[in-house]
Design a protein around this motif. Structure first.
Motif, mmCIF file in Angstrom:
data_model
loop_
_atom_site.group_PDB
_atom_site.id
_atom_site.type_symbol
_atom_site.label_atom_id
_atom_site.label_comp_id
_atom_site.label_asym_id
_atom_site.label_seq_id
_atom_site.Cartn_x
_atom_site.Cartn_y
_atom_site.Cartn_z
ATOM 1 N N SER A 83 0.822 -1.218 0.000
ATOM 2 C CA SER A 83 0.000 0.000 0.000
ATOM 3 C C SER A 83 0.850 1.259 0.000
ATOM 4 N N ALA A 84 1.911 1.229 -0.840
ATOM 5 C CA ALA A 84 2.789 2.402 -0.923
ATOM 6 C C ALA A 84 3.498 2.395 -2.265
ATOM 7 N N GLY A 85 3.740 3.585 -2.778
ATOM 8 C CA GLY A 85 4.450 3.690 -4.043
ATOM 9 C C GLY A 85 5.912 3.332 -3.888
ATOM 10 N N GLU A 86 6.470 2.752 -4.916
ATOM 11 C CA GLU A 86 7.887 2.379 -4.931
ATOM 12 C C GLU A 86 8.269 1.620 -3.656
ATOM 13 N N ALA A 87 7.524 0.549 -3.389
ATOM 14 C CA ALA A 87 7.764 -0.251 -2.182
ATOM 15 C C ALA A 87 9.142 -0.900 -2.236
ATOM 16 N N PRO A 88 9.805 -1.081 -1.090
ATOM 17 C CA PRO A 88 11.142 -1.690 -1.067
ATOM 18 C C PRO A 88 11.094 -3.157 -1.483
ATOM 19 N N VAL A 89 12.158 -3.598 -2.148
ATOM 20 C CA VAL A 89 12.256 -4.964 -2.640
ATOM 21 C C VAL A 89 13.129 -5.796 -1.718
ATOM 22 N N GLU A 90 12.679 -6.995 -1.428
ATOM 23 C CA GLU A 90 13.451 -7.938 -0.642
ATOM 24 C C GLU A 90 13.077 -9.349 -1.086
ATOM 25 N N LYS A 91 13.879 -10.323 -0.690
ATOM 26 C CA LYS A 91 13.638 -11.692 -1.130
ATOM 27 C C LYS A 91 12.272 -12.198 -0.690
ATOM 28 N N ALA A 92 11.852 -11.837 0.512
ATOM 29 C CA ALA A 92 10.555 -12.281 1.008
ATOM 30 C C ALA A 92 9.434 -11.797 0.102
ATOM 31 N N ALA A 93 9.597 -10.596 -0.449
ATOM 32 C CA ALA A 93 8.578 -10.045 -1.343
ATOM 33 C C ALA A 93 8.532 -10.825 -2.648
ATOM 34 N N ALA A 94 9.714 -11.150 -3.187
ATOM 35 C CA ALA A 94 9.769 -11.912 -4.429
ATOM 36 C C ALA A 94 9.176 -13.303 -4.224
ATOM 37 N N SER A 95 9.447 -13.903 -3.072
ATOM 38 C CA SER A 95 8.892 -15.215 -2.756
ATOM 39 C C SER A 95 7.379 -15.129 -2.599
ATOM 40 N N GLY A 96 6.916 -14.025 -2.023
ATOM 41 C CA GLY A 96 5.480 -13.828 -1.859
ATOM 42 C C GLY A 96 4.781 -13.701 -3.199
ATOM 43 N N TRP A 97 5.444 -13.017 -4.139
ATOM 44 C CA TRP A 97 4.878 -12.877 -5.493
ATOM 45 C C TRP A 97 4.787 -14.242 -6.161
ATOM 46 N N LYS A 98 5.833 -15.040 -5.985
ATOM 47 C CA LYS A 98 5.813 -16.397 -6.553
ATOM 48 C C LYS A 98 4.616 -17.168 -6.008
ATOM 49 N N GLY A 99 4.399 -17.065 -4.704
ATOM 50 C CA GLY A 99 3.269 -17.757 -4.095
ATOM 51 C C GLY A 99 1.934 -17.274 -4.627
ATOM 52 N N SER A 100 1.834 -15.971 -4.882
ATOM 53 C CA SER A 100 0.570 -15.413 -5.377
ATOM 54 C C SER A 100 0.285 -15.886 -6.798
ATOM 55 N N LEU A 101 1.334 -16.061 -7.597
ATOM 56 C CA LEU A 101 1.162 -16.550 -8.962
ATOM 57 C C LEU A 101 0.675 -17.998 -8.949
ATOM 58 N N VAL A 102 1.192 -18.774 -7.979
ATOM 59 C CA VAL A 102 0.746 -20.163 -7.838
ATOM 60 C C VAL A 102 -0.728 -20.196 -7.456
ATOM 61 N N GLU A 103 -1.116 -19.349 -6.511
ATOM 62 C CA GLU A 103 -2.501 -19.304 -6.045
ATOM 63 C C GLU A 103 -3.458 -18.877 -7.150
ATOM 64 N N LYS A 104 -2.986 -18.032 -8.040
ATOM 65 C CA LYS A 104 -3.836 -17.567 -9.137
ATOM 66 C C LYS A 104 -3.967 -18.596 -10.256
ATOM 67 N N GLY A 105 -3.213 -19.686 -10.163
ATOM 68 C CA GLY A 105 -3.340 -20.748 -11.143
ATOM 69 C C GLY A 105 -2.465 -20.627 -12.373
ATOM 70 N N TYR A 106 -1.424 -19.811 -12.288
ATOM 71 C CA TYR A 106 -0.500 -19.704 -13.416
ATOM 72 C C TYR A 106 0.213 -21.043 -13.611
ATOM 73 N N ALA A 107 0.482 -21.371 -14.859
ATOM 74 C CA ALA A 107 1.210 -22.608 -15.158
ATOM 75 C C ALA A 107 2.621 -22.503 -14.586
ATOM 76 N N PRO A 108 3.166 -23.586 -14.036
ATOM 77 C CA PRO A 108 4.515 -23.561 -13.465
ATOM 78 C C PRO A 108 5.569 -23.018 -14.431
ATOM 79 N N VAL A 109 5.474 -23.401 -15.691
ATOM 80 C CA VAL A 109 6.448 -22.921 -16.677
ATOM 81 C C VAL A 109 6.353 -21.403 -16.825
ATOM 82 N N THR A 110 5.123 -20.894 -16.806
ATOM 83 C CA THR A 110 4.911 -19.441 -16.922
ATOM 84 C C THR A 110 5.477 -18.729 -15.700
ATOM 85 N N ILE A 111 5.233 -19.289 -14.531
ATOM 86 C CA ILE A 111 5.745 -18.687 -13.297
ATOM 87 C C ILE A 111 7.267 -18.625 -13.317
ATOM 88 N N ASN A 112 7.908 -19.710 -13.722
ATOM 89 C CA ASN A 112 9.368 -19.727 -13.776
ATOM 90 C C ASN A 112 9.910 -18.724 -14.785
#
Length: 286
Positions: free
Chosen positions: A46-75
Motif C-alpha cells: 500500500s505504498a508507491g515504490e515499495a522496497p524490494v526484498e527476497k521475502a517479497a519476491a517469494s510472496g509474489w511467486k506464491g501469489s502466482l501459484v494461487e492464481k493458477g499460473y502454469a509452473p512454466v509461466t511462473i518460472n
C-alpha cells in the motif's frame, strides 16, 4: 539498504538488454514481468515504490501459484525478475524457481500436425494471401524464429543461405533450391530487388503481431484449432520432422540455434497419444 524498482532503473535495464542485442519481444516480456511484480508489491505494501526484498519476491511467486499460473509461466516470470535483480546487484533478492518434473509427452491439443500445416498453406493461397503462405513455408522449412524472418533477404536467397545474428552469435541457415525459387519468384512479382522479402506495402518489416494476427485469421477457414496456430509451432514442426530424418539432436540444436541440448529435447517430446501407443506395444499387461 532498501531496494526500490524505479522507472529509471527499469529504463536502465532496457538499455542494457538492447546493448546485449536481445530481441525486442524478449525485452518487452522481461520488462512487463518486472512491472507486474512492482504493481503487485505496491498493492501489498500500500505504498508507491515499495522496497524490494527476497521475502517479497517469494510472496509474489506464491501469489502466482494461487492464481493458477502454469509452473512454466511462473518460472519464466521469475527468470525476468531474477535477471533484473542480477543487473542491479541485488543478488540476495533472487528467488528460486518452482521444481517441475521433466515432461515426457506433450499436449496433443497444442501440437500442429503436418496435415494441419498443409491445410493452412492451402487456405492462405485460396484466400489470396501468397505472402502469408510463403511466410509459413519459410518458417517451417527452415526452423527460424519469427523474429528472424527479417534475415530472409534477396541477397540471402541468391546465396542460398541466411546468416542470422542473435545475441552476438551468428548461425547460418541453408535455404533449399525449391524454397529459393519460390522466394525469388515472389520477390520479382512484388518488385523487391534487394533487402527483406517479407515486408508491408509501405516497405517496412513485418511485425511479430501482424504475422501472428494473419495466422490466427486462417484457423477457422482451415479447420485448425487456434491453440495450434502460432509461429513458434511451425518451428516445432520443423524440429520434429528434421529429427525423424537425421536422428542427430546435436545437429538439430545447431540448426535451431540452441545453446543447450535440453532446450532442443523439449521440441522432440511426443504427444500423449504416441506415448500411449508405445506403452501398448510393451505388452506387459495381459
Amino acid at each position: 539498504m532498501a531496494y526500490r524498482i524505479t522507472d529509471e532503473a527499469v529504463d536502465s535495464y532496457r538499455e542494457h538488454l538492447e546493448r546485449e542485442e536481445y530481441e525486442r519481444g524478449t525485452i518487452e516480456k522481461y520488462l512487463r514481468d518486472i512491472r507486474t511484480f512492482r504493481v503487485w508489491l505496491e498493492k501489498e505494501r500500500s505504498a508507491g515504490e515499495a522496497p524490494v526484498e527476497k521475502a517479497a519476491a517469494s510472496g509474489w511467486k506464491g501469489s502466482l501459484v494461487e492464481k493458477g499460473y502454469a509452473p512454466v509461466t511462473i518460472n519464466a516470470m521469475l527468470s525476468s525478475l531474477n535477471g533484473f535483480f542480477g543487473y542491479q546487484g541485488w543478488q540476495e533478492c533472487r528467488v528460486k524457481f518452482l521444481k517441475i518434473q521433466r515432461r515426457i509427452f506433450r499436449d496433443e491439443e497444442r501440437e500442429l500436425t503436418r496435415a494441419e500445416y498443409a491445410r493452412l498453406l492451402e487456405t492462405a493461397a485460396k484466400e489470396g494471401n501468397p505472402r502469408l503462405a510463403l511466410l509459413l513455408e519459410t518458417i517451417c522449412g527452415t526452423g527460424i524464429r519469427v523474429s528472424e524472418v527479417r534475415y530472409i533477404t534477396v541477397e540471402a536467397v541468391k546465396r542460398r543461405r541466411a546468416d542470422i545474428s542473435l545475441k552476438g552469435k551468428i548461425r547460418t541457415i541453408l535455404l533449399t533450391g525449391k524454397l529459393c525459387k519460390k522466394l525469388m519468384d515472389y520477390a520479382k512479382k512484388q518488385k523487391i530487388r534487394s533487402g527483406e522479402i517479407f515486408i508491408t506495402r509501405s516497405g517496412k518489416s513485418l511485425e511479430r503481431r501482424q504475422i501472428w494476427g494473419e495466422m490466427k485469421k486462417l484457423c477457422e477457414k482451415a479447420g485448425v484449432s487456434p491453440g495450434k496456430v502460432f509461429p513458434h509451432n511451425l518451428r516445432h514442426l520443423f524440429a520434429r520432422t528434421f529429427y525423424k530424418i537425421c536422428k542427430d539432436i546435436v545437429e538439430l540444436a545447431d540448426v535451431l540455434g540452441h545453446s543447450s541440448i535440453e532446450t532442443t529435447r523439449i521440441y522432440l517430446i511426443s504427444t500423449g497419444e504416441s506415448h500411449a501407443r508405445t506403452l501398448e506395444r510393451l505388452r506387459l499387461v495381459s
